[in-house]
Design a protein around this motif. Structure first.
Motif, short mmCIF file in Angstrom:
data_model
loop_
_atom_site.label_atom_id
_atom_site.label_comp_id
_atom_site.label_asym_id
_atom_site.label_seq_id
_atom_site.Cartn_x
_atom_site.Cartn_y
_atom_site.Cartn_z
N SER A 68 0.98 -1.16 0.09
CA SER A 68 -0.10 -0.07 0.03
C SER A 68 0.90 1.09 -0.08
O SER A 68 0.56 2.20 -0.50
CB SER A 68 -0.88 -0.12 1.22
N LYS A 70 3.51 1.68 -1.38
CA LYS A 70 4.24 1.73 -2.84
C LYS A 70 3.27 2.79 -3.51
O LYS A 70 3.54 3.23 -4.74
CB LYS A 70 4.58 0.38 -3.53
N ARG A 71 1.90 2.60 -3.23
CA ARG A 71 0.97 3.07 -4.18
C ARG A 71 0.80 4.45 -4.21
O ARG A 71 1.14 5.29 -3.25
CB ARG A 71 -0.48 2.45 -3.89
N LYS A 72 0.27 5.21 -5.03
CA LYS A 72 0.11 6.92 -4.83
C LYS A 72 -0.87 7.02 -3.85
O LYS A 72 -0.88 8.10 -3.53
CB LYS A 72 -0.44 7.11 -6.51
N HIS A 73 -2.09 6.57 -4.07
CA HIS A 73 -3.09 6.49 -2.92
C HIS A 73 -3.41 5.25 -1.85
O HIS A 73 -3.83 4.25 -2.29
CB HIS A 73 -4.45 6.64 -3.75
N PRO A 74 -2.54 5.31 -0.88
CA PRO A 74 -2.48 4.29 0.16
C PRO A 74 -4.17 3.66 0.52
O PRO A 74 -5.02 4.83 0.65
CB PRO A 74 -1.98 4.72 1.21
#
Length: 114
Positions: A68, A70-74
């Motif tokens: 999560s 690593k994602r742009k929107h956790p």
């Protein structure tokens, strides 16, 4: 190394079980950890299924949180945390009722000594 063996054999007596003859909701937890560390999954679950559930839940949650980040929107983890806690509580209650039912009604002790 001898001190490690002594620590490994330390166990506490359950006061609830000593007084009532019934299992408390946590009875078998220490034995479940010991057998899980020895690699015996079946006995670990028989002693207390919450231990294996906790290991799986913590590992899974750790992986999800790592991915999560690593994602742009956790992701929001609060709802999943509540569900995991409720499942854990349900495991404890069901395990407690089942072990005492087997002990009292069927006469089967599901927590044999190590």
């Amino acid at each position: 190394m001898i001190w490690l063996r002594k620590i490994w054999k330390i166990g506490s007596v359950c006061i609830f079980h000593s007084l009532t003859g019934l299992y408390c909701p946590g009875c078998g937890g220490t034995r479940a950890v010991r057998t899980l560390l020895q690699g015996d999954l079946r006995m670990s679950v028989q002693y207390h299924p919450l231990v294996l559930y906790t290991v799986i839940a913590v590992l899974t949650e750790g992986i999800i949180r790592f991915l999560s980040k690593k994602r742009k929107h956790p992701l929001d983890h609060r709802k999943r945390e509540r569900i995991l806690i409720l499942i854990g509580a349900a495991i404890v209650v069901i395990n407690w009722i089942f072990k005492n039912y087997m002990l009292v009604v069927k006469g089967i002790d599901l927590l044999p000594p190590l």
